[in-house]
Design an enzyme around this catalytic site. Structure first.
Site, mmCIF file in Angstrom:
data_model
loop_
_atom_site.group_PDB
_atom_site.id
_atom_site.type_symbol
_atom_site.label_atom_id
_atom_site.label_comp_id
_atom_site.label_asym_id
_atom_site.label_seq_id
_atom_site.Cartn_x
_atom_site.Cartn_y
_atom_site.Cartn_z
ATOM 1 N N ASN A 152 -5.032 2.226 -1.546
ATOM 2 C CA ASN A 152 -5.578 0.832 -1.617
ATOM 3 C C ASN A 152 -6.406 0.524 -2.966
ATOM 4 O O ASN A 152 -7.059 -0.486 -3.244
ATOM 5 C CB ASN A 152 -6.533 0.595 -0.578
ATOM 6 C CG ASN A 152 -7.912 1.199 -0.542
ATOM 7 O OD1 ASN A 152 -8.061 2.200 -0.907
ATOM 8 N ND2 ASN A 152 -8.759 0.373 -0.187
ATOM 9 N N ASP A 204 -10.141 3.150 2.053
ATOM 10 C CA ASP A 204 -10.566 2.629 3.297
ATOM 11 C C ASP A 204 -11.003 3.951 4.369
ATOM 12 O O ASP A 204 -11.729 3.497 5.092
ATOM 13 C CB ASP A 204 -9.257 2.118 4.021
ATOM 14 C CG ASP A 204 -8.688 1.062 3.608
ATOM 15 O OD1 ASP A 204 -9.406 0.271 3.105
ATOM 16 O OD2 ASP A 204 -7.256 0.755 3.571
ATOM 17 N N LEU A 258 -12.668 -3.647 13.347
ATOM 18 C CA LEU A 258 -12.175 -3.716 11.773
ATOM 19 C C LEU A 258 -12.046 -5.242 11.441
ATOM 20 O O LEU A 258 -11.901 -5.639 10.384
ATOM 21 C CB LEU A 258 -10.715 -2.752 11.611
ATOM 22 C CG LEU A 258 -11.233 -1.382 11.004
ATOM 23 C CD1 LEU A 258 -12.086 -0.564 11.828
ATOM 24 C CD2 LEU A 258 -9.845 -0.528 10.773
ATOM 25 N N LYS A 295 0.844 -1.130 0.003
ATOM 26 C CA LYS A 295 -0.052 -0.076 -0.079
ATOM 27 C C LYS A 295 0.995 1.262 -0.026
ATOM 28 O O LYS A 295 0.400 2.232 -0.373
ATOM 29 C CB LYS A 295 -1.054 0.017 1.131
ATOM 30 C CG LYS A 295 -2.114 -0.751 1.122
ATOM 31 C CD LYS A 295 -2.847 -0.708 2.452
ATOM 32 C CE LYS A 295 -4.199 -1.410 2.336
ATOM 33 N NZ LYS A 295 -5.145 -1.266 3.466
#
Ligand code: ATR
Length: 289
Positions: free
Chosen positions: A87, A103, A224, A66
């Site tokens: 991402n 995200d 998450l 990333k």
């Protein structure tokens, strides 16, 4: 030939994105396919350079690429630059490569969907990796004061210092992820977000929240981690009478935003969500929870 998109990462085999995105393409009758692109560390530049020639319209990027992907792109959005991670890559018709981070918007959409508006609410964020940086950026941009606790304090401090410099009027603080600090900060917070990997399969018996201390019932707790669907942290929240929110919403909304960038069409969010829940329930991971 169908249009292609995919996932660059190492490893990528456990990803739910192919199932989720291919279900979305099928639901809209689009001749697109989402494929896995395992790319070993050190080879990301070559993989990205070849995307346009190989007929790709875009890719998602995951661990460990990333950050490494950023210098390979023609343009990176301000949000992705602030977070320090891309991402989602869009391959434009002229071959230019645009880098975005979905995200943080995925997190915000999922949080709001759960009924929580972060503006002016106090957030306690656990973790300081890539996922935590996206969450901290989202919360800071929404006007929430954020306390970031991490096992490695220096990483939390770096996160706070980086984001404080780019998000105007942000109120970010760093601390160590220790039981006494966690409990003290949780008592003052409205929202607790777990962005560490603690509790993730196969370590389903672990939680960042200490076993012997009660969790405040007023908290909204968003984990998450979505494997298992109900983590130990979410079980502790449920048992304390707090509202728990699983990680599927963020997974779905980051994917939905990427889908929209690539196709220019509204994403069939409910199809994507149902596909994820179906896959995660069928997996039967940590079925005790
Ligand atoms: P991601 O990109 O998913 O955020 P990452 O950058 O590897 O992944 O970050 C993982 C996060 O989980 C980090 O905050 C890490 O803490 P450190 O910075 O101290 O490594 C946290 N983490 C992982 N295992 C942990 C554990 N057993 N206890 C506490 N925190 C942990």
């Amino acid at each position: 030939m169908p249009y292609r998109v995919g996932l660059i990462g190492w490893p990528v085999d456990h990803s739910l994105s192919p199932r989720m995105q291919n279900a979305a393409f099928a639901a809209l009758d689009l001749d697109w396919e989402y494929v896995l692109l395992p790319v070993p560390p050190g080879e990301v530049e070559k993989a990205v350079r070849e995307l346009a020639a190989r007929g790709f319209r875009g890719v998602n990027v995951t661990v460990p690429h990333k950050e490494a992907v950023m210098p390979c792109l023609s343009c990176v959005t301000a949000a992705a630059r602030a977070i320090g991670a891309v991402n989602t890559v869009v391959v434009e018709k002229d071959g230019r490569l645009l880098g975005e981070n979905t995200d943080w918007t995925g997190f915000l959409t999922a949080l709001r969907e759960s009924g929580f508006d972060p503006e002016g609410r106090r957030a306690l964020l656990l973790g300081a990796g890539g996922a935590a940086r996206a969450v901290a950026y989202a919360l800071a941009c929404s006007g929430a004061p954020v306390v970031v606790l991490n096992r490695t304090l220096e990483r939390a401090e770096a996160l706070v210092s980086d984001l404080s410099a780019v998000v105007p009027n942000s109120a970010l603080q760093a601390g160590p992820l220790e039981p006494a600090v966690l409990v003290r900060e949780a008592a003052r917070a409205d929202l607790l977000v777990n962005a560490t990997s603690v509790g993730m399969w196969p370590h389903c018996g672990e939680s960042p929240w200490p076993d012997d201390l009660p969790m405040p019932a007023h908290l909204v707790v968003l984990d998450l981690v979505y494997r298992p669907l109900e983590t130990k942290l979410l079980r502790q929240a449920r048992e304390a009478g707090a509202q728990g929110v699983d990680g599927v919403g963020m997974l779905v909304h980051q994917g939905a935003r990427a889908f929209e960038y690539w196709t220019g069409r509204p994403a069939p969010v409910e199809v994507m969500r149902a596909t994820c829940y179906q896959a995660l329930k069928k997996g039967g991971l940590c079925s005790d929870s």
